[in-house]
Design an enzyme around this catalytic site. Structure first.
Site, PDB file in Angstrom:
ATOM      1  CG  ASP A  11      12.400 -49.495 -16.353  1.00  0.00           C
ATOM      2  OD1 ASP A  11      12.470 -50.716 -16.515  1.00  0.00           O
ATOM      3  OD2 ASP A  11      11.800 -49.031 -17.567  1.00  0.00           O
ATOM      4  CG  PHE A  38      37.054 -41.576 -17.706  1.00  0.00           C
ATOM      5  CD1 PHE A  38      37.268 -42.768 -16.861  1.00  0.00           C
ATOM      6  CD2 PHE A  38      35.753 -41.755 -18.391  1.00  0.00           C
ATOM      7  CE1 PHE A  38      36.697 -43.929 -16.941  1.00  0.00           C
ATOM      8  CE2 PHE A  38      34.898 -43.171 -18.521  1.00  0.00           C
ATOM      9  CZ  PHE A  38      35.542 -44.242 -17.548  1.00  0.00           C
ATOM     10  CD  GLN A  72      37.796 -44.872 -26.643  1.00  0.00           C
ATOM     11  OE1 GLN A  72      37.947 -43.869 -26.271  1.00  0.00           O
ATOM     12  NE2 GLN A  72      36.744 -45.342 -27.430  1.00  0.00           N
ATOM     13  CG  MET A  74      42.684 -46.470 -15.498  1.00  0.00           C
ATOM     14  SD  MET A  74      44.500 -46.555 -15.357  1.00  0.00           S
ATOM     15  CE  MET A  74      45.058 -46.303 -16.980  1.00  0.00           C
ATOM     16  CB  SER A  75      40.480 -39.833 -15.023  1.00  0.00           C
ATOM     17  OG  SER A  75      40.100 -40.436 -13.489  1.00  0.00           O
ATOM     18  CE  LYS A 125      38.459 -42.695 -11.764  1.00  0.00           C
ATOM     19  NZ  LYS A 125      37.401 -41.617 -11.881  1.00  0.00           N
ATOM     20  CG  ASP A 135      12.649 -45.368 -22.425  1.00  0.00           C
ATOM     21  OD1 ASP A 135      12.897 -46.791 -22.692  1.00  0.00           O
ATOM     22  OD2 ASP A 135      13.453 -44.900 -21.835  1.00  0.00           O
TER      23      ASP A 135
END
Lengths: 554, 701
Positions: free
Chosen positions: B320, B391, B394, B397-398, B409, B536
């Site tokens: 994986d 952040f 929804q 962005m922060s 950003k 898993d």
């Protein structure tokens, strides 16, 4: 030219001739056993015996073919000898006694050609040509057929089908052995080997007195005797007899015939499994052992000490002066490393070590290059054992030619390698423990023991040569050696065919960088080591009390 | 299970001075004291019913009994007693090897048993309204039980309701609690673990006595140990060699009688024991147990020895991407400014806007700014009057509003919308940069600012999957070993290819569904390849069952754990590579000791045969190349060597031979030299030394 150099040149000429024939013959045999076509004479035979050559057989059916055919052959040959006295064309010889007839029938059907009789004093034209020579062809073809079935086991996947025994048998005779035998017989006749149906002649000897000589279809029997690694001589003196092997050239040619098919079959094997390099690895393994044995034999026979040796330039006792030590040594090694057993000199008269080399050659299982077919399948079994141990050392469960060597495969291979040592050691021990068999010995001490050890080694490994000195025409030896020959021939075949069946049912494992490469010099070296150590360990105590004790006493 | 914590220590002592990564699979630990503590067990194993399972050692046992009887019949014969004593020691040493290997498992099993105290289950009635207290051993499949803070979970099952933090240290040795919740791939709970907080309802999926912890106890104890296919095959070969040597020795007596050198039964038994492959016969089962043990030490439970063997044969590894090849999260790799902005400006804005982003991606931006541009990490409290925008999933962005400047950003779409909302324009350059990053398999984050010059995009942060250190080298090693690696990922083919190229895997499967995985496994297997994978989720279960080696993560669902044939308690998918190496190491150890054992015989012949027969054939004394003192000392030395070599090789059998990933050819050359040639030479030296020592004893030399 010293006789050492002469021997070396003959060996080189032999290697050259074998190398020339290797590719064309190997490829031809691969085509023979892969072809779909049937020639007209072959179709007549199939019709006559009621076989359908197109049917693919699983291993039990293939084995039934082998065993049924061989059983019929034994009965036929036994009957022929028992009725000889009443048949025309028998030179007036009487019927053979039951125990000797059984021994001889077993011997020729098992491709051994152990002879407890004197050919020129017991067997007439009918038995020699109609019985023994026929078996020389078909028993050899049976051996090749079983080898080819095993090769198909590696080459084919998820079918369980090993080919058709009757087709393989008939093709082996018609397309391989007969044509080669015709050519070979012409060469031998040109060398001076006799080919007639003359009766018994009384001839005068140089020293006065007379001697009886009979003629016969000798060249035609001689050629298949060598080509089919049979070894049963027309005359008791075998290839030392001037009617069988008159000149140094015929001698070299006969050695060539002995080694021709067994070596070339490695190419056939490489072709059929789709990797010539795999064939070369097996060829190299066989070649190393063969050359090493020949070199050792020449060394020990030339190096003999003492006044008699020095006058003769080596151990000349029991060797023909027209061949000399070199050619006799090459012959002795070739005949014991294959299942031939023809002799051009008396192995009993070799030095202690020399006699040991002939015995060890047979005890290796006659796999370098071995009998026609039996040499290849014997070597492949050893290859499986070697792969099993070495394969673990590269961190994978072992595989050979893309087939897993699992529980079933190793079980069958283990059974195979048990058969002949069990027969040789048990029968020899019985003969030594019982009061009467030892009466047959000519010599006492270590050499006397060697005579009996040699006899069972030769019988169980289907070689057929004798150490001489031993009077083997007793009920005990005729019966026990007869049994040893039959079991030594057909039990291993059971395991080989079962193994082939098991292999051909598998799906192939693809080769990766993590796979043990079995087509490399390292592996060939490992295989040589495995063969020498496993056989050496098995027979070391017995050899120590026979040839080693004798050789080291000097 | 404190004893089952990973012991990686040996890798350091075996690989010192070697190339990096060499000898990675070290062995388990071996403590010479174990030889003493296991001695009583070794004696107990002399029971013929136990011994008969190893044909080689059974022959030695019979030989010991015979010589004992003969020695008793002639009590003055010191030689008979000496041989008898050493034959018994040979048998006991063989049992000792097995006992030591099992002893280590027993200690682990005891620890596990403590965890499996008879818990009390609070079983819910059918309608779920009332609960009754019953012993955990009376639970049936389908029962529903309730566990609250402090309860021990009474059996294996799936959480059907609630969420709880669970202490699984009893199983995994890992003390940090894990979250178990209903639904999804983290619903499986294991009996014997402890609920630390909250309340969950569990549906029991395993019968008592067959739970995970029960199976674990059986496994580490070796009670459930069955011979693996390859071990059986090797046993057959060893048995047939034993028969060959039995024949060689039994038939020797008539030959000897004829030669006038009849041998005593004691000498013949001594010869036989020296010839049969006792070394490998004695160590074979210890090697198998130790192989399983090495896995346990790495916190991997193999449900069958067959799986461990298959691991050595694996030719395709399905890995994986996330967690195995790459770190779990994407990280910022570079800042790409639009024309008119400097890199430093962009870095500054990116850092500022990411301070309120606690996701790993956000942290990685701060880290990159610090490492590459030397920007000291600022803290939210340092900036007065700053308004932090954290952040969220929804807004995606922060950012921060400070000193009349707004910095943001976030995901390209969100930032573009924000810039436009602030009345700014998004230049083409930003779009091109973002596209370029996407095509390279990365994820672009836009950095934008709104200040006196208006709203605009400053540049792009390149977020990319970070391939774990050393993965490329590991894959190169695997390739040399002939193992193909296939990366499995849900990413689109473009992204997948970029990562596959960077990591150096041989192939990849992008946008993989469980069905795709299954099809891939079947395709590989149809070509005769053996496939290993980790998984898993419940949807991994069919593929785990289909794979030849299926390693389920302990965090996974019970369906996955049930389907796989190994469970990794650390849930570390990278371990698959180690599992393969351990499988190979197990087979190599077996092969190496077999080769060694057979090669040993040559020297023994050279010791014993002259001793037996030089009396009648003095020439045979030439074979006594070791110049051993006397026939008795020669035979005794061979027998003593034969016994001592077993003890000497116990550490090797338990630790496993050193294994370094390399091509089959080089591995064969090395092992053949070491154990083949070594096996030929070592006994010549060993027997000579023992003989020298024995010859000092009066009456022997």
């Amino acid at each position: 030219m010293s006789s050492q150099i002469a021997g070396l040149l003959q060996l080189l000429a032999l290697i050259g001739a074998l190398a020339l024939a290797y590719r064309p013959l190997g490829d031809y045999m691969a085509r023979v056993y892969s072809s779909q076509k049937h020639y007209a004479p072959e179709r007549w035979i199939y019709r006559a015996i009621g076989a359908d050559p197109a049917v693919e057989m699983h291993w039990p059916a293939y084995l039934r073919g082998v065993l049924a055919f061989s059983a019929v052959s034994v009965l036929f040959l036994y009957g022929l000898q028992r009725l000889q006295g009443g048949m025309p064309g028998s030179l007036g010889f009487v019927s053979i006694d039951p125990d000797q007839a059984f021994n001889t029938a077993a011997s020729f059907v098992a491709n051994t050609n152990w002879q407890s009789y004197y050919g020129e004093q017991a067997m007439g034209h009918v038995v020699q040509t109609g019985g023994l020579a026929v078996q020389n062809f078909v028993s050899a073809a049976v051996g090749i057929a079983v080898a080819v079935a095993l090769v198909r086991g590696f080459a084919r996947s998820r079918t369980g089908e090993l080919g058709n025994f009757w087709a393989d048998l008939v093709r082996g005779v018609v397309r391989i052995l007969l044509p080669l035998a015709v050519i070979g017989a012409l060469v031998l006749v040109a060398c001076g080997v006799i080919q007639n149906f003359a009766g018994i002649h009384e001839v005068g000897q140089f020293t006065g007195g007379t001697q009886q000589w009979n003629g016969g279809a000798v060249a035609s029997q001689e050629v298949i005797k060598e080509l089919g690694t049979n070894g049963g001589g027309y005359f008791n003196a075998n290839s030392a007899h001037p009617f069988e092997n008159p000149t140094p050239f015929s001698n070299l040619f006969e050695i060539f015939l002995i080694l021709l098919i067994p070596f070339a079959l490695t190419r056939t094997f490489g072709r059929m499994v789709g990797s010539l390099r795999q064939g070369y690895a097996i060829l190299a393994t066989m070649g190393i052992i063969w050359i090493a044995f020949t070199a050792l034999m020449m060394w020990t026979e030339f190096a003999g000490r003492g006044p008699a040796f020095e006058v003769a330039g080596g151990a000349m006792e029991g060797k023909e002066t027209r061949f000399g030590i070199g050619a006799s040594s090459i012959f002795a090694v070739a005949t014991t490393l294959t299942s031939t057993g023809a002799v051009n000199s008396f192995h009993s008269s070799y030095t202690g070590f020399g006699g040991g080399i002939t015995m060890l050659g047979m005890q290796l299982g006659e796999i370098a290059p071995g009998g026609v077919g039996s040499g290849l399948y014997g070597m492949l079994i050893m290859a499986i054992i070697a792969v099993f141990i070495a394969g673990l050392m590269v961190g994978r469960t072992p595989e050979y030619l893309g087939k897993k060597i699992g529980t079933r495969e190793i079980k069958l291979a283990a059974c195979y390698i048990l058969v002949t040592p069990a027969l040789v050691l048990c029968f020899t021990a019985a003969a030594m423990a019982l009061p009467t068999p030892a009466d047959s010995m000519t010599n006492s001490g270590a050499h006397g023991f060697s005579e009996i050890l040699y006899a069972y080694t030769s019988g169980a490994n289907n070689n057929g040569s004798a150490f001489a000195g031993l009077n083997a025409d007793t009920q005990w030896f005729n019966s026990t050696i007869g049994i040893a020959m039959l079991l030594g021939r057909f039990l291993p075949m059971v395991f080989v065919l079962a193994l082939a069946g098991s292999l051909t049912e598998q799906k192939p494992v693809p080769e990766t960088a993590g796979t043990l490469r079995t087509d490399k010099p390292l592996y060939a070296g490992l295989l040589v080591g495995t063969i020498v150590i496993i056989t050496g360990l098995t027979y070391f105590p017995a050899l120590a009390l026979g040839p080693l004790a004798e050789g080291l006493a000097a | 299970m404190s004893t089952a914590t990973p012991t990686r220590a040996p890798q350091h002592d075996t690989s010192s001075g070697e190339q990096p990564g060499g000898g990675r699979v070290g062995g388990g630990l071996f403590d010479p004291r174990q030889l003493l503590t296991s001695f009583p067990d070794a004696v107990r194993k002399l029971d013929p019913r136990v011994m008969v399972k190893s044909p080689v050692m059974f022959v030695v046992l019979i030989g010991s009994v015979i010589t004992t009887v003969l020695a008793c019949a002639d009590p003055t014969d010191w030689f008979g007693w000496a041989i008898t004593a050493w034959l018994w020691l040979t048998t006991i040493f063989a049992n000792l090897a097995e006992a030591v290997a099992e002893g280590r498992g027993k200690a682990q099993a005891d620890t596990l048993r403590k965890a499996k105290t008879d818990s009390v289950a609070r079983r819910l009635s059918e309608d779920g309204t009332s609960e009754e207290r019953i012993p955990g051993s009376q639970l049936r499949i389908g029962d529903r039980v309730v566990c609250e803070t402090g309860d021990i979970i009474p059996g294996d099952g799936d959480v059907v309701q609630g969420v709880a933090s669970v202490d699984e240290s009893a199983i995994t040795g890992e003390s940090a609690p894990v979250i178990r919740e209903s639904g999804g791939d983290r619903s499986a709970v294991t009996g014997g673990t402890k609920v630390l907080s909250d309340r969950i309802t569990i549906k029991i999926t395993t019968k008592p006595g067959e739970t995970f912890i029960d199976r674990m106890i059986n496994l580490v104890e070796g009670a459930a140990r069955q011979k693996t296919p390859n071990e059986i095959a090797l046993n057959i070969l060893l048995a047939s060699l034993t028969i060959v040597f039995l024949l060689a020795v039994v038939t020797l007596q008539p030959f000897a009688v004829y030669a006038g050198a009849e041998q005593s039964m004691i000498v013949l038994v001594a010869l036989l024991v020296c010839l049969i492959p006792t070394t490998i016969g004695a160590l074979l089962s210890a090697i198998g147990i130790a192989g399983m043990d090495r896995l346990v030490q790495r916190n991997v439970l193999a449900m069958s020895g067959r799986a461990v063997e298959a691991a050595g044969d694996v030719s395709t590894l399905l890995l994986d991407k996330t967690g195995t090849i790459t770190l779990g999260n994407r990280q910022a790799a570079e800042f790409l400014p639009v024309p008119g902005t400097t890199e430093d400006e962009l870095a500054d804005a990116a850092q500022l806007s990411s301070l309120a982003d606690e996701t790993p991606e956000g942290r990685s931006v701060v880290v990159l700014a610090k490492e590459r541009y030397g920007l000291r990490e600022r803290h939210q409290g340092e900036l007065a009057h700053a308004e932090w925008i954290a952040f969220t999933a929804q807004t995606r962005m922060s950012g921060v509003d400070v000193d009349g400047r707004k910095v943001r950003k976030g995901a390209a779409g969100s930032v573009i919308v924000w810039v436009r909302d602030q009345g700014g324009q998004v230049g083409e350059a930003a779009g091109e940069l973002a596209d370029r990053i996407s095509q390279a398999g990365g994820t672009p984050l836009l950095v934008a600012v709104e200040d006196g010059d208006g709203a605009r995009v400053l540049g792009v942060i390149h977020l990319k999957d970070v391939v774990k250190d050393g993965m490329r080298e590991r894959f190169d090693e695997l390739r040399r070993m002939g193992i193909r690696t296939v990366m499995i990922t849900g990413d689109n083919p473009l992204t997948a290819k970029a990562i596959a190229d960077e990591a150096g895997v041989d192939d990849f499967l992008a946008e993989a569904t469980p069905e795709d995985k299954m099809a891939l496994i079947k395709r590989e297997q149809a070509g005769g390849k053996l496939v290993a994978m980790t998984g898993d989720g419940t949807n991994d279960a069919p593929a785990l069952a289909q794979a030849d080696v299926g390693v389920a993560m302990n965090t996974g669902t019970s369906a996955a754990k049930e389907a796989g044939n190994m469970v990794d308690l650390d849930s570390n998918p990278t371990k698959l590579i180690e599992i393969v190496e351990i499988g190979k190491q197990l087979l190599i150890t077996r092969g190496a000791l077999t080769t060694f054992s057979i090669a040993n015989d040559v020297a023994k012949y050279f010791a014993i045969i002259p001793a037996m027969f030089a009396v009648v054939y003095p020439g045979l004394d030439t074979l006594n190349i070791m110049r051993l003192a006397s026939p008795e000392s020669a035979i005794l030395s061979a027998v003593i060597f034969n016994a001592l070599i077993i003890v000497a090789l116990v550490p090797l059998a338990l630790k496993g031979v050193r294994y370094r990933p390399t091509s089959a050819d080089r591995m064969l050359r090395r092992n053949l030299g070491l154990y083949g040639l070594g096996g030929l030479i070592a006994p010549f030296i060993g027997i000579k030394l023992i003989d020298l020592f024995l010859s000092l004893i009066p009456g022997i030399g």
